[in-house]
Design a protein around this motif. Structure first.
Motif, short mmCIF file in Angstrom:
data_model
loop_
_atom_site.label_atom_id
_atom_site.label_comp_id
_atom_site.label_asym_id
_atom_site.label_seq_id
_atom_site.Cartn_x
_atom_site.Cartn_y
_atom_site.Cartn_z
N PHE A 195 0.83 -1.21 0.00
CA PHE A 195 0.00 0.00 0.00
C PHE A 195 0.86 1.25 0.00
O PHE A 195 0.59 2.20 -0.76
CB PHE A 195 -0.93 0.01 1.20
N ILE A 196 1.87 1.29 0.84
CA ILE A 196 2.73 2.48 0.92
C ILE A 196 3.41 2.72 -0.42
O ILE A 196 3.52 3.86 -0.89
CB ILE A 196 3.77 2.33 2.04
N ALA A 197 3.84 1.65 -1.07
CA ALA A 197 4.58 1.79 -2.32
C ALA A 197 3.68 2.19 -3.49
O ALA A 197 4.08 3.00 -4.34
CB ALA A 197 5.32 0.49 -2.65
N SER A 198 2.47 1.62 -3.56
CA SER A 198 1.67 1.81 -4.77
C SER A 198 0.31 2.45 -4.55
O SER A 198 -0.34 2.84 -5.53
CB SER A 198 1.49 0.46 -5.48
N GLY A 199 -0.15 2.55 -3.29
CA GLY A 199 -1.49 3.07 -3.05
C GLY A 199 -1.54 4.39 -2.32
O GLY A 199 -2.51 5.14 -2.47
N LEU A 200 -0.52 4.70 -1.55
CA LEU A 200 -0.57 5.89 -0.70
C LEU A 200 -0.67 7.17 -1.52
O LEU A 200 -1.36 8.11 -1.12
CB LEU A 200 0.66 5.93 0.21
N SER A 201 0.00 7.24 -2.66
CA SER A 201 0.03 8.48 -3.43
C SER A 201 -1.36 8.95 -3.83
O SER A 201 -1.63 10.16 -3.91
CB SER A 201 0.88 8.29 -4.69
N ALA A 202 -2.28 8.02 -4.07
CA ALA A 202 -3.63 8.39 -4.52
C ALA A 202 -4.63 8.46 -3.37
O ALA A 202 -5.82 8.67 -3.61
CB ALA A 202 -4.12 7.38 -5.56
N TYR A 203 -4.17 8.30 -2.13
CA TYR A 203 -5.08 8.18 -1.00
C TYR A 203 -5.96 9.42 -0.84
O TYR A 203 -7.18 9.31 -0.66
CB TYR A 203 -4.28 7.92 0.28
N ALA A 204 -5.38 10.59 -0.88
CA ALA A 204 -6.16 11.82 -0.65
C ALA A 204 -7.24 11.99 -1.70
O ALA A 204 -8.37 12.40 -1.39
CB ALA A 204 -5.23 13.03 -0.65
N GLU A 205 -6.95 11.64 -2.94
CA GLU A 205 -7.89 11.85 -4.03
C GLU A 205 -8.99 10.80 -4.07
O GLU A 205 -10.15 11.11 -4.39
CB GLU A 205 -7.13 11.84 -5.35
N LYS A 206 -8.67 9.55 -3.72
CA LYS A 206 -9.58 8.44 -4.00
C LYS A 206 -10.08 7.68 -2.78
O LYS A 206 -10.82 6.70 -2.92
CB LYS A 206 -8.91 7.46 -4.96
N ARG A 207 -9.72 8.09 -1.57
CA ARG A 207 -10.03 7.26 -0.41
C ARG A 207 -11.53 7.12 -0.16
O ARG A 207 -11.97 6.14 0.46
CB ARG A 207 -9.35 7.82 0.84
N ASN A 208 -12.35 8.09 -0.62
CA ASN A 208 -13.79 8.00 -0.41
C ASN A 208 -14.52 7.34 -1.56
O ASN A 208 -15.76 7.37 -1.61
CB ASN A 208 -14.37 9.40 -0.15
#
Length: 469
Positions: free
Chosen positions: A236-249
């Motif tokens: 997650f940290i490597a491939s998912g964290l970057s988009a967290y703010a935009e797509k978490r909801n």
């Protein structure tokens, strides 16, 4: 040669028996934090054992009918514990599995039989675990020490009272994070072997057969254990964290970590994940800060709520303004009122709600945004707020792999009763509790794609679920 001071921050420790000083073997009563590494409680137990040149053991008390747990919960937990036992043996630390409905009594009897001098316990804010610990400490003659290995900032130290909202606890936690968000030392092979009477070998098959756990929902495909949890966190940290703010909801985006079952069972330390996220300099600051807000601030706010509010799962646990407004609207007309059986079977008129319920039943997890919508609609279509709370908590604890957790209880009470929220525009049934509807969801994500994935019924089949009125 004398050992250095304990690697565990003094504010993580809470002594239940301040007038007692132990000697002899040290037992770590593993309960909430079911991992070998990155575990402050186990590190403290090993430090105490090494200081007195004594053996160290890990004891886990399995309660076959614990709090309505389902087979899926026990299977996930036992798989992880078996890995802990195997890894501990390689470090010269025996693992003992006790089984029974009275953990304090089982553990006290074991400690007397094997001349244990000190028991180190996990911090847990929930009533049942608190009662177990107080009962054990009150009826056992030895030293009893609690260590908060679950929170980055220890719950007892972060605040001495129930906090009103995230905005009131956030500055307290942020001020103390530099002191507590430090690297973990390694657990080392224990130098003193067990020398007492023969310890029982864990019988995992017998433990599984002893379970009085119903088969709620289909078997799940989740892999369990701390190695799996760490791999998932790294991915997650490597491939998912970057988009967290935009797509978490967005429940269709796959942008969340999926770590909540592993955090709940203590198979990974929140502090380890926080360190990884903090150091992920390639990810946008907004995503790192948003993830840490959920992982640390919001999660530890839930810990605070459950620790300082003994009715954290009841109507009486709601803030006074929410109790008043829900009382004022008890008599409001409901467009439909469903029974528990209808809720559980996802037989409502709302395909979005049904899809959320099916996501939970089928996968053991529900996206966080949908958990809010799901709980609020239970309030809207239940006969009373008390009934809504009971339905939501029962379903959550029955099907979610992270059920029976402070985050779950706090999330349900936020959704249904405004905990950590403020009064909003007054409307029927909800009163001044925040409202959500499917139109708001449609502005955030592709609702139809979510429904097709988890509730792929035809239009005519949906009409056959339940009519309004």
């Amino acid at each position: 040669m004398s050992l250095p001071a304990s690697p565990v921050h003094a504010q993580r420790l809470y002594c239940h028996t301040p007038s007692v000083r132990g000697s002899g073997p040290v037992a770590y009563w593993m309960s909430r934090d079911q991992r070998l590494h990155d575990n402050w409680a186990l590190l403290q137990a090993q430090h105490m054992a090494r200081t007195r040149q004594a053996p160290l053991i890990i004891v886990f008390c399995l309660v076959p009918s614990y709090s309505g747990g389902a087979r899926r919960h026990f299977d996930f937990m036992l798989t992880g514990l078996r890995q802990v036992a195997d890894s501990a043996a390689k470090l010269g630390i025996p693992f003992v599995l006790l089984t029974g409905e009275d953990p304090p009594g089982e553990l006290a009897g074991f400690c007397r039989t094997h001349a244990i001098g000190t028991v180190v316990m996990d911090f847990d804010p929930l009533r049942t675990k608190q009662q177990w610990q107080h009962t054990f400490a009150g009826h056992w003659e030895g030293e009893c020490l609690e260590v908060d290995a679950h929170n980055v900032v220890p719950c007892r130290w972060a605040s001495e009272k129930q906090e009103y909202a995230a905005r009131t606890i956030r500055p307290k936690l942020q001020r103390q994070l530099p002191e507590f968000l430090d690297p973990f030392p390694e657990l080392v092979p224990h130098p003193v072997p067990w020398r007492g009477s023969l310890l029982p070998e864990p019988d995992w098959e017998a433990a599984s057969r002893s379970l009085a756990a119903p088969e709620y929902g289909p078997p799940l495909s989740w892999s369990s254990g701390e190695e799996t949890a760490l791999d998932l966190a790294r991915e997650f940290i490597a491939s998912g964290l970057s988009a967290y703010a935009e797509k978490r909801n967005d429940p269709t985006a796959g942008a969340v970590s999926g770590l909540s079952p592993y955090l709940h069972f203590g198979q990974i330390a929140p502090q380890r994940v926080a360190l990884m996220a903090r150091d992920a300099n390639w990810a946008p600051a907004e995503s790192r800060e948003g993830f840490l807000e959920e992982l640390v601030i919001r999660r530890e706010l839930a810990e605070n709520f459950c620790f300082y509010n003994p009715v954290y799962d009841c109507f009486g646990g709601l803030p006074a303004w929410a109790q008043q407004t829900l009382d004022d609207h008890r008599g409001d007309h409901r467009e439909v009122v469903y029974t528990f059986e209808q809720w559980e079977a996802a037989r409502t008129h709302d395909p979005l709600w049904n899809a959320a319920q099916q996501e939970m039943v089928q996968t053991g997890k529900m996206h966080g945004y949908m958990r809010m919508y799901w709980a609020k609609k239970i309030l809207e279509w239940s006969a009373s707020p008390e009934e809504a709370l009971s339905t939501a908590i029962t379903l959550n604890d029955r099907y979610e792999l992270d059920g029976r957790d402070p985050n779950g209880y706090t999330g349900v009470l936020w959704s249904i009763g405004g905990v950590h929220d403020r009064p909003w525009k007054e409307r029927p049934v909800y009163g001044k509790v925040r409202y959500m509807n499917d139109r708001g969801a449609a502005r955030k994500f592709d609702v139809q794609a979510y429904i097709r994935r988890f509730f792929p019924a035809t239009a005519s089949e949906r009409q056959g679920t339940l009519p309004l009125g």
